[in-house]
Structure formats: structure tokens, C-alpha cells
Design an enzyme around this catalytic site. Structure first.
Site, PDB file in Angstrom:
ATOM      1  N   SER A   1      12.354  -5.466   2.179  1.00  0.00           N
ATOM      2  CA  SER A   1      11.452  -6.542   2.616  1.00  0.00           C
ATOM      3  C   SER A   1      12.611  -7.986   2.267  1.00  0.00           C
ATOM      4  CB  SER A   1      10.355  -6.703   1.835  1.00  0.00           C
ATOM      5  OG  SER A   1       9.693  -7.836   2.372  1.00  0.00           O
TER       6      SER A   1
ATOM      7  N   GLY B   1       5.219  -2.280  -1.184  1.00  0.00           N
ATOM      8  CA  GLY B   1       5.604  -2.931  -2.582  1.00  0.00           C
ATOM      9  C   GLY B   1       5.033  -4.051  -2.988  1.00  0.00           C
TER      10      GLY B   1
ATOM     11  N   GLU C   1       3.316  -6.078  10.703  1.00  0.00           N
ATOM     12  CA  GLU C   1       2.341  -5.887   9.762  1.00  0.00           C
ATOM     13  C   GLU C   1       1.356  -7.196   9.530  1.00  0.00           C
ATOM     14  OE1 GLU C   1       4.724  -4.870   6.325  1.00  0.00           O
ATOM     15  OE2 GLU C   1       3.079  -4.696   4.801  1.00  0.00           O
TER      16      GLU C   1
ATOM     17  N   LYS D   1       9.881 -10.978   6.659  1.00  0.00           N
ATOM     18  CA  LYS D   1       8.392 -11.882   6.580  1.00  0.00           C
ATOM     19  C   LYS D   1       8.906 -12.975   7.810  1.00  0.00           C
ATOM     20  CE  LYS D   1       6.815 -10.132   2.961  1.00  0.00           C
ATOM     21  NZ  LYS D   1       5.473  -9.438   2.804  1.00  0.00           N
TER      22      LYS D   1
ATOM     23  N   LYS E   1      -0.323   0.948  -0.121  1.00  0.00           N
ATOM     24  CA  LYS E   1      -0.181   0.255  -1.859  1.00  0.00           C
ATOM     25  C   LYS E   1      -1.212   0.910  -2.514  1.00  0.00           C
ATOM     26  CE  LYS E   1       1.908  -4.183  -0.001  1.00  0.00           C
ATOM     27  NZ  LYS E   1       1.482  -5.481  -0.016  1.00  0.00           N
TER      28      LYS E   1
ATOM     29  N   ASP F   1       6.416  -8.520   8.900  1.00  0.00           N
ATOM     30  CA  ASP F   1       5.254  -8.783   8.104  1.00  0.00           C
ATOM     31  C   ASP F   1       4.902 -10.095   7.937  1.00  0.00           C
ATOM     32  OD1 ASP F   1       4.429  -7.789   4.492  1.00  0.00           O
ATOM     33  OD2 ASP F   1       3.319  -8.639   6.421  1.00  0.00           O
TER      34      ASP F   1
ATOM     35  N   LYS G   1      12.733  -5.305   6.929  1.00  0.00           N
ATOM     36  CA  LYS G   1      11.445  -5.643   7.157  1.00  0.00           C
ATOM     37  C   LYS G   1      11.649  -7.185   7.057  1.00  0.00           C
ATOM     38  CE  LYS G   1       7.009  -6.058   4.382  1.00  0.00           C
ATOM     39  NZ  LYS G   1       6.064  -5.369   3.774  1.00  0.00           N
TER      40      LYS G   1
ATOM     41  N   ASP H   1      -1.971  -3.943   6.319  1.00  0.00           N
ATOM     42  CA  ASP H   1      -1.472  -3.989   4.815  1.00  0.00           C
ATOM     43  C   ASP H   1      -2.907  -4.383   4.128  1.00  0.00           C
ATOM     44  OD1 ASP H   1       1.035  -5.306   2.951  1.00  0.00           O
ATOM     45  OD2 ASP H   1      -0.952  -4.669   2.294  1.00  0.00           O
TER      46      ASP H   1
HETATM   47  C1  LIG Z   1       4.892 -11.343  -2.602  1.00  0.00           C
HETATM   48  S1  LIG Z   1       4.833 -10.330  -1.459  1.00  0.00           S
HETATM   49  C2  LIG Z   1       4.109  -9.067  -2.242  1.00  0.00           C
HETATM   50  C3  LIG Z   1       3.501  -8.360  -0.806  1.00  0.00           C
HETATM   51  C4  LIG Z   1       4.424  -7.757   0.298  1.00  0.00           C
HETATM   52  N1  LIG Z   1       5.544  -6.914  -0.189  1.00  0.00           N
HETATM   53  C5  LIG Z   1       6.698  -6.865   0.164  1.00  0.00           C
HETATM   54  O1  LIG Z   1       7.071  -7.580   1.068  1.00  0.00           O
HETATM   55  C6  LIG Z   1       7.384  -5.862  -0.449  1.00  0.00           C
HETATM   56  C7  LIG Z   1       7.933  -6.273  -1.756  1.00  0.00           C
HETATM   57  C8  LIG Z   1       8.396  -5.054  -2.442  1.00  0.00           C
HETATM   58  O2  LIG Z   1       9.630  -4.446  -1.997  1.00  0.00           O
HETATM   59  O3  LIG Z   1       8.039  -4.724  -3.539  1.00  0.00           O
HETATM   60  C9  LIG Z   1       3.750  -7.171   1.472  1.00  0.00           C
HETATM   61  O4  LIG Z   1       2.713  -8.086   2.032  1.00  0.00           O
HETATM   62  O5  LIG Z   1       4.133  -6.163   1.963  1.00  0.00           O
HETATM   63 MG   LIG Z   2       2.498  -6.511   3.762  1.00  0.00          MG
END
Ligand SMILES: CSCC[C@@H](NC(=O)CCC(=O)O)C(=O)O
Ligand SMILES: [Mg+2]
Length: 372
Positions: free
Chosen positions: A139, A295, A218, A167, A267, A193, A165, A243
Site C-alpha cells: 500500500s 492490513g 477500494e 491511496k 481485515k 484505495d 495499491k 473495506d
Molecule cells: C493507516 S491506513 C490503514 C488502513 C488501510 N491499510 C492499508 O493501506 C494497508 C496498510 C498495511 O499494509 O498494513 C486501508 O484502508 O486498507
Molecule cells: Mg482500505
């Protein structure tokens, strides 16, 4: 097995670099770990709740409070009524408490770890893993500029990550996606995402992502807008993945039936634990819906359990199960390291990993023993 007590341990882990999403920027993680002590073994649970309630309603101080004041007493009552405390029983014992799924998940995880260590059985075996290594996606946060983003993506691809991925948020979406496609080509597995940053009014704008052959988009809309996601899905070619909206097997079933998503990010912390996560996996497989493991910047404890979950047959898309080094210079367990773009699924009893005592003590900001 009889529960003797639970240790609540808070650790602070600095991130290797700021991690920016549509809801804020993180520079460190303040994590609640639970250590359950039973007659036969001890087990570790990791609560994925963050410092502030910006991803979802939970936050780490509230999780510690609800464990102390409501979840632990519920387990004591269960134990005193003669009910054995297996992980399966934990979910039922905690059901009267509304919400607080991340806190419940951590408690169930710790009880499951202790139970499986005593049985000599791994999480992977218990959950139904069918492979011994899982592909690692990564991510990538929002950056200050496209060149900086491209450097970051190039670095992760060099490390061997099999899926990228990005953001996104309004003002940082089509351009970064286009730049990654132009620089790294059409074969890179790529998804985005939004962490709920858009509204249905953005549908035409988000359709501009369709030409880039993304695996999925996402959680574009807010957590409770399941109908909005169903309407948006009809306006986009890019598959919609949920998610934040998927908090249980029940809501997963509703979202699938309503056409709100064609992919689900599972998750375990968000849905109340690894047993509910497996129920969502089984449900999704029955409906032909792909799932992947999300994650929450877990330490090696949660990462070990996530790798085991990601090894189930329905996890057909690479998850956010990155190496420890994606977020941490020093992990609280032996680090998870990418091998040819994959992580090895732990094979030892329970989680198969444990905190390194000296690292744990160095990272600890608070510890509290609650006897049963
Ligand atoms: C601080 S972002 C935590 C939530 C985010 N998680 C990630 O982007 C993956 C983070 C990881 O690789 O643990 C999501 O919405 O999927
Ligand atoms: Mg997410």
C-alpha cells in the site's frame, strides 16, 4: 482451558516514513497488545485500532478500556459458569457488548493463539490454509508530488512486491494512476484505495480511472453507504471493493446481494476476529466474490496471523501483507521478509512467532496485568 489473566501492553512503533491517506498522516503506531495466560499456554493478540477514530469509530484507548471494563468481565462470567474458554466460545461470550470489533478481535486472537500453542497446531492449519507462501502487495501513501510517488513505487517493485495499491483522494487520483501506468506499464497489478473520500456525485470523475485497467477501487464512499456503492458500481467499469463497510459476515452477505461490491478486503481486526474473517471468506467463495487480506500496519504478530489467513483458497488477489520493513525498521517479532514477492506462512504452533523480549521491552510504553 482456564484463563488465569490478561496483560494489556501498549507499544509505540515509529514508522520508517510518514504514511498519508485520505483521512490523515501517520508517523508512528500506538498499539495495544494482549497477552493471555491460561493453564496450558500463553497467547498474543494485536488490536489494530489506531490512535484516533479516523479510519473507523474505534481507537486504541477505547479498546483498552472496553477490554478492561466489559470484555474481560464477560470472559470471567463465562469461565465461572463453567464454560470452557475456547476461541469459539469467546465470540459468544463477548456478543452482548455492541461493536468494539477490533478489541474483540484482539482478545479472540490471543485466546486462539494460546489454545493452538497448547494443541501444537498452527493458525494456518486451523484456518484451512492451502499454500505455504502468499503473494505480497503493498500500500503506497499519498505523496507530495508525482515524481516522489513514482520513486516510491519503483522502489517497491524493485523489492519484488507483486501488486501496487495507491491511496487516493479528490485531487490525487487520476493523475498519479496515469503516471504509474505510463512509467511502469500495463502489466503491473494496480489498484486504488479511497478510504471513503468520495461521494456518488464523483461517479463521473471516478469513471476516468476505468481506462487504466485497475484491479479494483477500494471503499470510494463512506462506510454506511452500501446502497451508494451499489449505484456507483453500476456507473464504473473498475470493480468496487469494500473495506470499512464490511464489518461482519452478515454485512458482507448484504453488500454482495445488493451488488455493492465484487471484491472484499478482509481485515480480521475490522470484522471481530479471524474466525469471522474465515466466515466472510467462505461466504464470498460461495458467491464467487474474490477476497484479499487487508492490513492495518500490524506488527509481526498480526502479520503472522494475516499471512495464515491469506493462505486460504478464496484469497485469490494479493493482499496488503507486506514485509515488516514496509512500515518498521525494527519489528516486535523476527521480521517478515519478502522472498520473490511472497511471505512464508508461519508453520509453528499458534501464531508461530512471538515478541522478542528485548525489543518488546524497549517499545513498551505501558503494561497492566488483569487477573481473572
Ligand atoms: C493507516 S491506513 C490503514 C488502513 C488501510 N491499510 C492499508 O493501506 C494497508 C496498510 C498495511 O499494509 O498494513 C486501508 O484502508 O486498507
Ligand atoms: Mg482500505
Amino acid at each position: 482451558t482456564k484463563l488465569q489473566g490478561i496483560e494489556l501492553r501498549r507499544i509505540t512503533m515509529p514508522l520508517v516514513a510518514p504514511f498519508r491517506t485520505s483521512f490523515g498522516t501517520q508517523r508512528e503506531r500506538d498499539i495495544l497488545l494482549l497477552r493471555v495466560v491460561t493453564d496450558d499456554a500463553e497467547g498474543w493478540g494485536e488490536c489494530v485500532a489506531m490512535t484516533e477514530p479516523l479510519y473507523s469509530a474505534e481507537y486504541v484507548d477505547a479498546a483498552a478500556d472496553v477490554v478492561r471494563r466489559f470484555l474481560l468481565p464477560a470472559l470471567v462470567r463465562r469461565q465461572e459458569s463453567g464454560g470452557g474458554l475456547t476461541a469459539n466460545a469467546v465470540g459468544h461470550a463477548l456478543a452482548p457488548v455492541k461493536g468494539h470489533r477490533m478489541a474483540k478481535a484482539a482478545l479472540e486472537m490471543a485466546v486462539l493463539d494460546a489454545e493452538l500453542r497448547a494443541l501444537g497446531r498452527s493458525f494456518a492449519t486451523e484456518l484451512g490454509a492451502v499454500v505455504d507462501r502468499v503473494p505480497s502487495g503493498v500500500s503506497v501513501g499519498i505523496h507530495d508530488s508525482v515524481p516522489e510517488l513514482l520513486d516510491a513505487v519503483g522502489g517497491y517493485l524493485d523489492e519484488g512486491y507483486v501488486r501496487i495499491k495507491l491511496k487516493i483522494e479528490p485531487g490525487w487520483d487520476v493523475e498519479p494512476v496515469r503516471a504509474v501506468r505510463e512509467r511502469f506499464g500495463d502489466d503491473v497489478l494496480l489498484q486504488v484505495d479511497a478510504n471513503t473520500a468520495y461521494t456518488l456525485a464523483d461517479a463521473r470523475h471516478l469513471a476516468q480511472l476505468d481506462p487504466f485497467d485497475l484491479l479494483l477501487i477500494e471503499q470510494p464512499l463512506e462506510e454506511e453507504d452500501v446502497l451508494g456503492h451499489a449505484q456507483l458500481a453500476r456507473a464504473l467499469r473498475t470493480p468496487v471493493c469494500l473495506d470499512e463497510s464490511i464489518v461482519s459476515a452478515q454485512t458482507a452477505a448484504a453488500a454482495i446481494t445488493l451488488g455493492a461490491c465484487s471484491v472484499i478486503n478482509i481485515k480480521p481486526g475490522r470484522v471481530g476476529g479471524y474466525l469471522e474473517a474465515r466466515r466472510i471468506h467462505d461466504l464470498a467463495v460461495a458467491h464467487g466474490v474474490a477476497v484479499w487480506c487487508g492490513g492495518m500496519l500490524e506488527t509481526g504478530l498480526g502479520r503472522a496471523a494475516n499471512a495464515a489467513l491469506a493462505a486460504l483458497p478464496g484469497f485469490t488477489l494479493p493482499g496488503d501483507v507486506s514485509g515488516s520493513g514496509r512500515f518498521y525498521r525494527t519489528d516486535v517479532t523476527e521480521p517478515f521478509v519478502l522472498d520473490d514477492g511472497h511471505l512464508a506462512v508461519p508453520t509453528g504452533p499458534g501464531l508461530g512467532v512471538a515478541p522478542l523480549p528485548e525489543v518488546l521491552d524497549e517499545l513498551t510504553t505501558r503494561t497492566e496485568w488483569l487477573p481473572l
